[in-house]
Write an enzyme that holds these catalytic residues in place. Structure first.
Site, PDB file in Angstrom:
ATOM      1  N   SER A 145       0.832  -1.198   0.000  1.00 48.98           N
ATOM      2  CA  SER A 145       0.000   0.000   0.000  1.00 48.98           C
ATOM      3  C   SER A 145       0.873   1.257   0.000  1.00 48.98           C
ATOM      4  O   SER A 145       1.657   1.456  -0.932  1.00 48.98           O
ATOM      5  CB  SER A 145      -0.955  -0.035   1.191  1.00 48.98           C
ATOM      6  OG  SER A 145      -1.961   0.937   1.065  1.00 48.98           O
ATOM      7  N   ASP A 214     -10.219  -5.052  -4.061  1.00 46.71           N
ATOM      8  CA  ASP A 214      -9.648  -4.016  -3.192  1.00 46.71           C
ATOM      9  C   ASP A 214     -10.613  -2.838  -3.078  1.00 46.71           C
ATOM     10  O   ASP A 214     -10.968  -2.214  -4.084  1.00 46.71           O
ATOM     11  CB  ASP A 214      -8.301  -3.556  -3.748  1.00 46.71           C
ATOM     12  CG  ASP A 214      -7.481  -2.745  -2.751  1.00 46.71           C
ATOM     13  OD1 ASP A 214      -8.067  -1.904  -2.039  1.00 46.71           O
ATOM     14  OD2 ASP A 214      -6.261  -2.951  -2.688  1.00 46.71           O
ATOM     15  N   HIS A 243      -8.237  -5.167   0.392  1.00 46.49           N
ATOM     16  CA  HIS A 243      -6.989  -4.422   0.572  1.00 46.49           C
ATOM     17  C   HIS A 243      -6.069  -5.044   1.619  1.00 46.49           C
ATOM     18  O   HIS A 243      -4.855  -5.070   1.443  1.00 46.49           O
ATOM     19  CB  HIS A 243      -7.301  -2.976   0.960  1.00 46.49           C
ATOM     20  CG  HIS A 243      -6.105  -2.072   0.948  1.00 46.49           C
ATOM     21  ND1 HIS A 243      -5.470  -1.694  -0.213  1.00 46.49           N
ATOM     22  CD2 HIS A 243      -5.409  -1.485   1.960  1.00 46.49           C
ATOM     23  CE1 HIS A 243      -4.449  -0.905   0.068  1.00 46.49           C
ATOM     24  NE2 HIS A 243      -4.383  -0.769   1.383  1.00 46.49           N
TER      25      HIS A 243
END
Length: 272
Positions: A145, A214, A243
């Site tokens: 991320s 996600d 995610h």
């Protein structure tokens, strides 16, 4: 009219900076557990950045692999919130793992910022290269991320045997569009993390991993980064993954993919 008023308040009230900080960084200072709680041997590591910030991390020795994963985590929590993920990777990959907290996270000093995370990454790489039990030619950068943006920046500055990006985003401006589609604040943000502008400069073998469901970073961000990247590169989409559960939904099949990717990266590095 409401959106115009809201934007005016942001501009005149100095709220953009406050929103930016809340939108990007979510540090937690409390270390909830350690690798020992998962039955893992580890070392508590403290090291200092070039601008004098003392950072904290964990060194978890591997079980046979000569590779070392340098882990750049995401924008929330701290390293203790990755323990389940760390344990799974340690048990199934066998690599050394070094994971650290950016400034302002966990036991690390300071306050988070884009430039600060780059200083932190530089320092982590310097620390690893100074360890006698680390082969500096076999360090893998792993970014998850927000950490994917840090890992890409590091790969433009330092050599690595491979680069893995999990749930990467194009830039903070593009994330602002995705998160606040009716509030045009992207151009106002000072933090850039412009991965799309940098990805084409990466020459290390690249693996991009993205959950097809996600809910935070759109799947299309990972695909577009892959298209913009240079060879050698691979893309691995994980059906049903969101995610924060790539390692859970991907499971052993994903980690087997990592092992194959590592083998190819090492072979490529050894080729004249």
């Amino acid at each position: 009219m409401f959106l115009v008023l809201l934007l005016t308040l942001f501009l005149t009230g100095g709220c953009v900076e406050a929103l930016e900080n809340r939108f990007i960084f979510f540090p937690d200072k409390r270390i909830e557990a350690t690798p020992r709680d998962r039955g893992l041997a580890y070392e508590e590591i403290y090291f200092t950045t070039s601008d004098g910030i003392r950072l904290h991390g964990w060194w978890i020795p591997g079980t046979g692999s000569s590779l070392t994963i340098l882990w750049f985590h995401g924008n929330g929590g701290n390293i203790s919130h990755r323990l389940d993920n760390i344990t799974l990777r340690h048990d199934l990959l066998g690599t050394n793992i070094f994971i650290f907290d950016y400034r302002g996270y966990g036991r690390s000093e300071g306050e988070a910022s884009e430039e600060g995370t780059y200083h932190d990454g530089d320092a982590a790489i310097g620390y690893l290269r100074g360890r006698r039990d680390v082969d500096p030619t076999k360090i893998v950068f792993l970014g998850e991320s927000l950490g994917s943006a840090v890992a890409v920046e590091m790969a433009t500055r330092h050599d690595c045997v491979a680069l893995i990006l999990e749930s990467p985003f194009l830039s903070i401006a593009e994330m602002a569009k995705a998160s606040f589609p009716l509030l045009p604040i992207g151009s106002l943000l000072q933090t850039k993390y412009d991965t799309l502008a940098k990805i084409g400069r990466i020459r290390a073998p690249l693996l991009i991993v993205h959950g097809e469901n996600d809910e935070i970073v759109p799947f299309r961000h990972g695909r577009r980064l892959f298209e913009a990247a240079s060879e050698p590169k691979e893309f691995y989409g994980i059906p049903r993954a969101r995610h924060n559960d790539l390692y859970l939904i991907g499971g052993p099949a994903y980690l087997e993919t990592l092992n194959r990717f590592f083998a190819k990266a090492i072979e490529a590095a050894a080729s004249p």
